[in-house]
Scaffold this active site. Structure first.
Site, PDB file in Angstrom:
ATOM      1  N   PHE A  31      55.400  34.687  82.733  1.00  0.00           N
ATOM      2  CA  PHE A  31      55.893  35.647  83.722  1.00  0.00           C
ATOM      3  C   PHE A  31      57.283  36.098  83.282  1.00  0.00           C
ATOM      4  O   PHE A  31      58.197  35.271  83.191  1.00  0.00           O
ATOM      5  CB  PHE A  31      55.933  34.927  85.075  1.00  0.00           C
ATOM      6  CG  PHE A  31      56.632  35.648  86.183  1.00  0.00           C
ATOM      7  CD1 PHE A  31      56.125  36.831  86.688  1.00  0.00           C
ATOM      8  CD2 PHE A  31      57.786  35.114  86.755  1.00  0.00           C
ATOM      9  CE1 PHE A  31      56.765  37.480  87.735  1.00  0.00           C
ATOM     10  CE2 PHE A  31      58.423  35.753  87.803  1.00  0.00           C
ATOM     11  CZ  PHE A  31      57.912  36.942  88.282  1.00  0.00           C
ATOM     12  N   GLY A  33      71.669   0.831  85.395  1.00  0.00           N
ATOM     13  CA  GLY A  33      72.905   0.477  84.700  1.00  0.00           C
ATOM     14  C   GLY A  33      72.950   1.112  83.323  1.00  0.00           C
ATOM     15  O   GLY A  33      72.427   2.222  83.125  1.00  0.00           O
ATOM     16  N   LEU A  35      60.305  38.247  84.082  1.00  0.00           N
ATOM     17  CA  LEU A  35      61.110  39.013  85.037  1.00  0.00           C
ATOM     18  C   LEU A  35      62.575  39.017  84.599  1.00  0.00           C
ATOM     19  O   LEU A  35      63.213  40.060  84.512  1.00  0.00           O
ATOM     20  CB  LEU A  35      60.972  38.367  86.433  1.00  0.00           C
ATOM     21  CG  LEU A  35      61.899  38.848  87.538  1.00  0.00           C
ATOM     22  CD1 LEU A  35      61.555  40.274  87.948  1.00  0.00           C
ATOM     23  CD2 LEU A  35      61.794  37.944  88.772  1.00  0.00           C
ATOM     24  N   THR A  36      63.084  37.818  84.289  1.00  0.00           N
ATOM     25  CA  THR A  36      64.514  37.645  84.011  1.00  0.00           C
ATOM     26  C   THR A  36      64.935  38.361  82.730  1.00  0.00           C
ATOM     27  O   THR A  36      64.166  38.436  81.770  1.00  0.00           O
ATOM     28  CB  THR A  36      64.819  36.135  83.895  1.00  0.00           C
ATOM     29  OG1 THR A  36      64.462  35.520  85.129  1.00  0.00           O
ATOM     30  CG2 THR A  36      66.283  35.860  83.609  1.00  0.00           C
ATOM     31  N   GLU A  77      63.192  29.885  89.102  1.00  0.00           N
ATOM     32  CA  GLU A  77      62.428  30.467  90.225  1.00  0.00           C
ATOM     33  C   GLU A  77      63.307  30.651  91.467  1.00  0.00           C
ATOM     34  O   GLU A  77      62.875  30.490  92.602  1.00  0.00           O
ATOM     35  CB  GLU A  77      61.159  29.650  90.507  1.00  0.00           C
ATOM     36  CG  GLU A  77      60.251  29.663  89.267  1.00  0.00           C
ATOM     37  CD  GLU A  77      58.781  29.629  89.517  1.00  0.00           C
ATOM     38  OE1 GLU A  77      58.357  29.859  90.658  1.00  0.00           O
ATOM     39  OE2 GLU A  77      58.049  29.383  88.552  1.00  0.00           O
ATOM     40  N   GLN A 137      71.917  -5.873  98.969  1.00  0.00           N
ATOM     41  CA  GLN A 137      71.750  -4.876 100.033  1.00  0.00           C
ATOM     42  C   GLN A 137      72.140  -3.469  99.583  1.00  0.00           C
ATOM     43  O   GLN A 137      71.499  -2.494  99.973  1.00  0.00           O
ATOM     44  CB  GLN A 137      72.581  -5.270 101.253  1.00  0.00           C
ATOM     45  CG  GLN A 137      72.252  -4.410 102.454  1.00  0.00           C
ATOM     46  CD  GLN A 137      73.071  -4.776 103.670  1.00  0.00           C
ATOM     47  OE1 GLN A 137      74.289  -4.933 103.586  1.00  0.00           O
ATOM     48  NE2 GLN A 137      72.420  -4.909 104.792  1.00  0.00           N
ATOM     49  N   ARG A 189      57.623  28.979  94.167  1.00  0.00           N
ATOM     50  CA  ARG A 189      58.647  28.045  94.682  1.00  0.00           C
ATOM     51  C   ARG A 189      57.991  26.796  95.282  1.00  0.00           C
ATOM     52  O   ARG A 189      58.559  25.705  95.218  1.00  0.00           O
ATOM     53  CB  ARG A 189      59.549  28.788  95.670  1.00  0.00           C
ATOM     54  CG  ARG A 189      60.474  29.750  94.927  1.00  0.00           C
ATOM     55  CD  ARG A 189      61.156  30.797  95.764  1.00  0.00           C
ATOM     56  NE  ARG A 189      61.927  31.688  94.877  1.00  0.00           N
ATOM     57  CZ  ARG A 189      62.455  32.847  95.235  1.00  0.00           C
ATOM     58  NH1 ARG A 189      62.311  33.276  96.476  1.00  0.00           N
ATOM     59  NH2 ARG A 189      63.124  33.582  94.365  1.00  0.00           N
ATOM     60  N   ASP A 219      57.211  33.402  95.906  1.00  0.00           N
ATOM     61  CA  ASP A 219      57.005  32.584  97.121  1.00  0.00           C
ATOM     62  C   ASP A 219      56.078  31.404  96.782  1.00  0.00           C
ATOM     63  O   ASP A 219      56.366  30.247  97.106  1.00  0.00           O
ATOM     64  CB  ASP A 219      56.360  33.410  98.242  1.00  0.00           C
ATOM     65  CG  ASP A 219      57.346  34.354  98.926  1.00  0.00           C
ATOM     66  OD1 ASP A 219      58.563  34.229  98.684  1.00  0.00           O
ATOM     67  OD2 ASP A 219      56.884  35.222  99.697  1.00  0.00           O
TER      68      ASP A 219
HETATM   69  N1  CAA Z   1      57.379  39.025  99.969  1.00  0.00           N
HETATM   70  C1  CAA Z   1      57.085  40.344 100.137  1.00  0.00           C
HETATM   71  N2  CAA Z   1      58.032  41.322 100.103  1.00  0.00           N
HETATM   72  C2  CAA Z   1      59.304  40.952  99.876  1.00  0.00           C
HETATM   73  C3  CAA Z   1      59.673  39.605  99.680  1.00  0.00           C
HETATM   74  C4  CAA Z   1      58.647  38.631  99.746  1.00  0.00           C
HETATM   75  N3  CAA Z   1      58.940  37.330  99.590  1.00  0.00           N
HETATM   76  N4  CAA Z   1      61.006  39.557  99.481  1.00  0.00           N
HETATM   77  C5  CAA Z   1      61.458  40.815  99.550  1.00  0.00           C
HETATM   78  N5  CAA Z   1      60.437  41.654  99.785  1.00  0.00           N
HETATM   79  C6  CAA Z   1      60.506  43.112  99.966  1.00  0.00           C
HETATM   80  C7  CAA Z   1      61.307  43.442 101.234  1.00  0.00           C
HETATM   81  O1  CAA Z   1      60.458  43.469 102.361  1.00  0.00           O
HETATM   82  C8  CAA Z   1      61.852  44.818 100.897  1.00  0.00           C
HETATM   83  O2  CAA Z   1      60.829  45.790 101.077  1.00  0.00           O
HETATM   84  P1  CAA Z   1      61.161  47.274 101.647  1.00  0.00           P
HETATM   85  O3  CAA Z   1      61.971  47.933 100.585  1.00  0.00           O
HETATM   86  O4  CAA Z   1      59.805  47.889 101.820  1.00  0.00           O
HETATM   87  O5  CAA Z   1      61.932  47.105 102.905  1.00  0.00           O
HETATM   88  C9  CAA Z   1      62.116  44.736  99.398  1.00  0.00           C
HETATM   89  O6  CAA Z   1      61.254  43.696  98.906  1.00  0.00           O
HETATM   90  C10 CAA Z   1      63.553  44.417  99.073  1.00  0.00           C
HETATM   91  O7  CAA Z   1      63.898  43.230  99.719  1.00  0.00           O
HETATM   92  P2  CAA Z   1      65.401  42.722  99.826  1.00  0.00           P
HETATM   93  O8  CAA Z   1      66.281  43.831 100.241  1.00  0.00           O
HETATM   94  O9  CAA Z   1      65.407  41.531 100.663  1.00  0.00           O
HETATM   95  O10 CAA Z   1      65.742  42.381  98.313  1.00  0.00           O
HETATM   96  P3  CAA Z   1      67.129  41.907  97.685  1.00  0.00           P
HETATM   97  O11 CAA Z   1      67.471  42.793  96.563  1.00  0.00           O
HETATM   98  O12 CAA Z   1      68.145  41.656  98.740  1.00  0.00           O
HETATM   99  O13 CAA Z   1      66.754  40.545  96.940  1.00  0.00           O
HETATM  100  C11 CAA Z   1      66.383  38.251  96.655  1.00  0.00           C
HETATM  101  C12 CAA Z   1      66.175  39.539  97.480  1.00  0.00           C
HETATM  102  C13 CAA Z   1      65.843  37.173  97.536  1.00  0.00           C
HETATM  103  C14 CAA Z   1      67.844  37.930  96.364  1.00  0.00           C
HETATM  104  C15 CAA Z   1      65.585  38.378  95.373  1.00  0.00           C
HETATM  105  O14 CAA Z   1      66.196  39.295  94.503  1.00  0.00           O
HETATM  106  C16 CAA Z   1      65.370  37.071  94.650  1.00  0.00           C
HETATM  107  O15 CAA Z   1      64.521  36.265  95.027  1.00  0.00           O
HETATM  108  N6  CAA Z   1      66.120  36.805  93.542  1.00  0.00           N
HETATM  109  C17 CAA Z   1      65.860  35.653  92.704  1.00  0.00           C
HETATM  110  C18 CAA Z   1      64.928  35.994  91.587  1.00  0.00           C
HETATM  111  C19 CAA Z   1      64.324  34.770  90.971  1.00  0.00           C
HETATM  112  O16 CAA Z   1      63.837  33.889  91.663  1.00  0.00           O
HETATM  113  N7  CAA Z   1      64.313  34.711  89.644  1.00  0.00           N
HETATM  114  C20 CAA Z   1      63.704  33.619  88.976  1.00  0.00           C
HETATM  115  C21 CAA Z   1      63.086  34.076  87.713  1.00  0.00           C
HETATM  116  S1  CAA Z   1      61.470  33.606  87.471  1.00  0.00           S
HETATM  117  C22 CAA Z   1      61.460  32.060  86.795  1.00  0.00           C
HETATM  118  O17 CAA Z   1      62.399  31.331  86.821  1.00  0.00           O
HETATM  119  C23 CAA Z   1      60.133  31.721  86.281  1.00  0.00           C
HETATM  120  C24 CAA Z   1      60.010  30.641  85.295  1.00  0.00           C
HETATM  121  O18 CAA Z   1      59.684  30.925  84.161  1.00  0.00           O
HETATM  122  C25 CAA Z   1      60.084  29.218  85.672  1.00  0.00           C
END
Ligand code: CAA
Length: 385
Positions: A123, A339, A125-126, A363, A279, A243, A240
């Site tokens: 996946f 230890g 994304l980053t 994540e 203890q 996590r 979601d």
């Molecule tokens: N489910 C469905 N929709 C969602 C949602 C969710 N959980 N979270 C947000 N949305 C939707 C909102 O409803 C909103 O929709 P509308 O525009 O229609 O209103 C839209 O998305 C934007 O939402 P926010 O304004 O809340 O978004 P934000 O910019 O404030 O960001 C955040 C939210 C929670 C900070 C998010 O950016 C986030 O989770 N950041 C962290 C990213 C992350 O976890 N990265 C990890 C990388 S992956 C990794 O590590 C994998 C690996 O290999 C192990």
């Protein structure tokens, strides 16, 4: 909420426990040294149906619920956290996203192969400048007839080198924020998908974490996952579930560290008695057990909520936040109980301590989980509606 596991969930737990402690545990310490990818573990896990756990039978999956998946993933993490993170990203984010947002063709073409373990999913994304804030990503996807051309660099990609399929996010509209992001299925045979630097990490050393370069990467428009501009929601929903997976992974490592510490305390003599008689140590053991149980309840509760098709974003973040912080406390205490021996490679507890460190980071950091939880409680910001 208290849990009575079903016969099927108990069966999954006991089957995976036996496999994990016999097979996966055998090579975990060696892999930590050599960084050898657990391909042989994953092959056997595919045979046991652990690579398409929540995928329906119709697509060659095991059709388990999320609770069953959490139990299985914890058992794998108990023996080898590197193997567990590969399993987690593959099941929680990759398979689930294609299951939830893929077309029937994509499910027939990709999900079946993923569920059978023909290849592992990753996946992407980053990016170098887009971690907690994925909206600031720079990767672009430009439409060219019936293809998209993707360009950009992804960073810290779990299984970046050893995966056969990657879900990649890119901006199809660089001017827009959330709604400018789209997701694509990119396969390993695509010459525009180039593996870059592999990280040298303190933990999870047998799971590769790499850069991925997308260099004029031509992807058929039919391999877009979901609709154009839907990518942010797809990845948030994927995260979601992801996590909950990291919470399950935390539980497994915490339980392993706890069991090792209790065993050691019952064997080690100091001042003329077993150290378990002191203890000070008994109270630490009680605190560790309590925290592990609290994390287990939060994680199973989030999983059950997901299974009941209710919105589980907050519960998933709570489980991830608490369990990942908990395992860092528990592994540190377990190491302290050993230890000086805890600081050596002779005991697995130092590996547990190193492996757990990233759980509060990937994540979504603990800080991001707190953002998600508080925004959902206060409802005065846009984060999730
Ligand atoms: N489910 C469905 N929709 C969602 C949602 C969710 N959980 N979270 C947000 N949305 C939707 C909102 O409803 C909103 O929709 P509308 O525009 O229609 O209103 C839209 O998305 C934007 O939402 P926010 O304004 O809340 O978004 P934000 O910019 O404030 O960001 C955040 C939210 C929670 C900070 C998010 O950016 C986030 O989770 N950041 C962290 C990213 C992350 O976890 N990265 C990890 C990388 S992956 C990794 O590590 C994998 C690996 O290999 C192990």
């Amino acid at each position: 909420m208290s849990f009575k596991l079903t016969d099927e969930q108990l069966m999954i737990q006991s089957m995976v426990r036996e496999f994990s402690r016999k097979v996966v545990a055998e090579t975990a310490a060696e892999r930590d040294k050599t960084k050898e990818f657990p391909a042989d573990n994953l092959k056997k896990m595919a045979e046991l149906g652990l690579l398409g756990m929540m995928v329906p039978f119709d697509y060659e999956g095991s059709d388990s619920d999320t609770v069953g998946y959490v139990l299985a993933l914890s058992e794998i993490a108990y023996s080898c956290a590197s193997t567990a993170v590969v399993m987690s990203v593959h099941n929680s984010i990759v398979c689930e996203s294609i299951l939830n947002f893929g077309t029937e063709d994509q499910k027939q073409h990709y999900l079946k192969d993923l569920a059978m373990g023909k290849y592992i999913g990753a996946f992407a994304l980053t990016e170098p400048e887009a971690g907690s804030d994925p909206v600031s990503q720079q990767t672009t996807a430009v439409k060219d007839g019936d293809h998209y051309i993707i360009n950009g660099t992804k960073r810290f990609i779990t299984t970046g080198k050893n995966s056969g399929l990657v879900i990649v996010t890119a901006k199809t509209d660089p001017e827009a924020r959330h709604k400018g992001i789209s997701t694509f299925i990119v396969t390993r045979d695509n010459p525009g998908l180039v593996v870059g630097n592999t990280e040298d990490k303190m933990g999870l050393r047998a799971s590769d974490t790499t850069d991925l370069h997308l260099e004029d990467c031509r992807v058929p428009a039919a391999d877009m996952l979901g609709k154009e501009g839907e990518g942010f929601k797809i990845v948030m929903k994927g995260l979601d579930g992801g996590r909950i997976g990291i919470a399950a992974q935390s539980l497994g490592v915490a339980q392993a560290a706890f069991d090792a510490a209790v065993k050691y305390a019952k064997q080690r003599d100091q001042f003329g008695q077993k150290i378990s008689k002191f203890q000070g140590l008994r109270w630490i053991i009680a605190d560790m057990a309590t925290e592990i149980e609290a994390a287990r309840q939060l994680t199973l509760s989030a999983a059950a909520m997901k299974d009941s098709k209710k919105r589980f974003t907050t519960q998933a973040s709570m489980a991830k936040l608490y369990a990942s912080e908990m395992v860092n406390r528990v592994t540190a205490k377990a190491l302290q109980m050993h230890g000086g021996y805890g600081f050596t490679k002779d005991y697995p507890v130092e590996r547990f301590y190193r492996d757990a460190r990233v759980f509060t980071i990937y994540e979504g950091t603990s800080e991001i989980q707190r953002v998600v939880i508080s925004n959902n409680i206060l409802k005065d910001k846009r984060t999730t509606k």
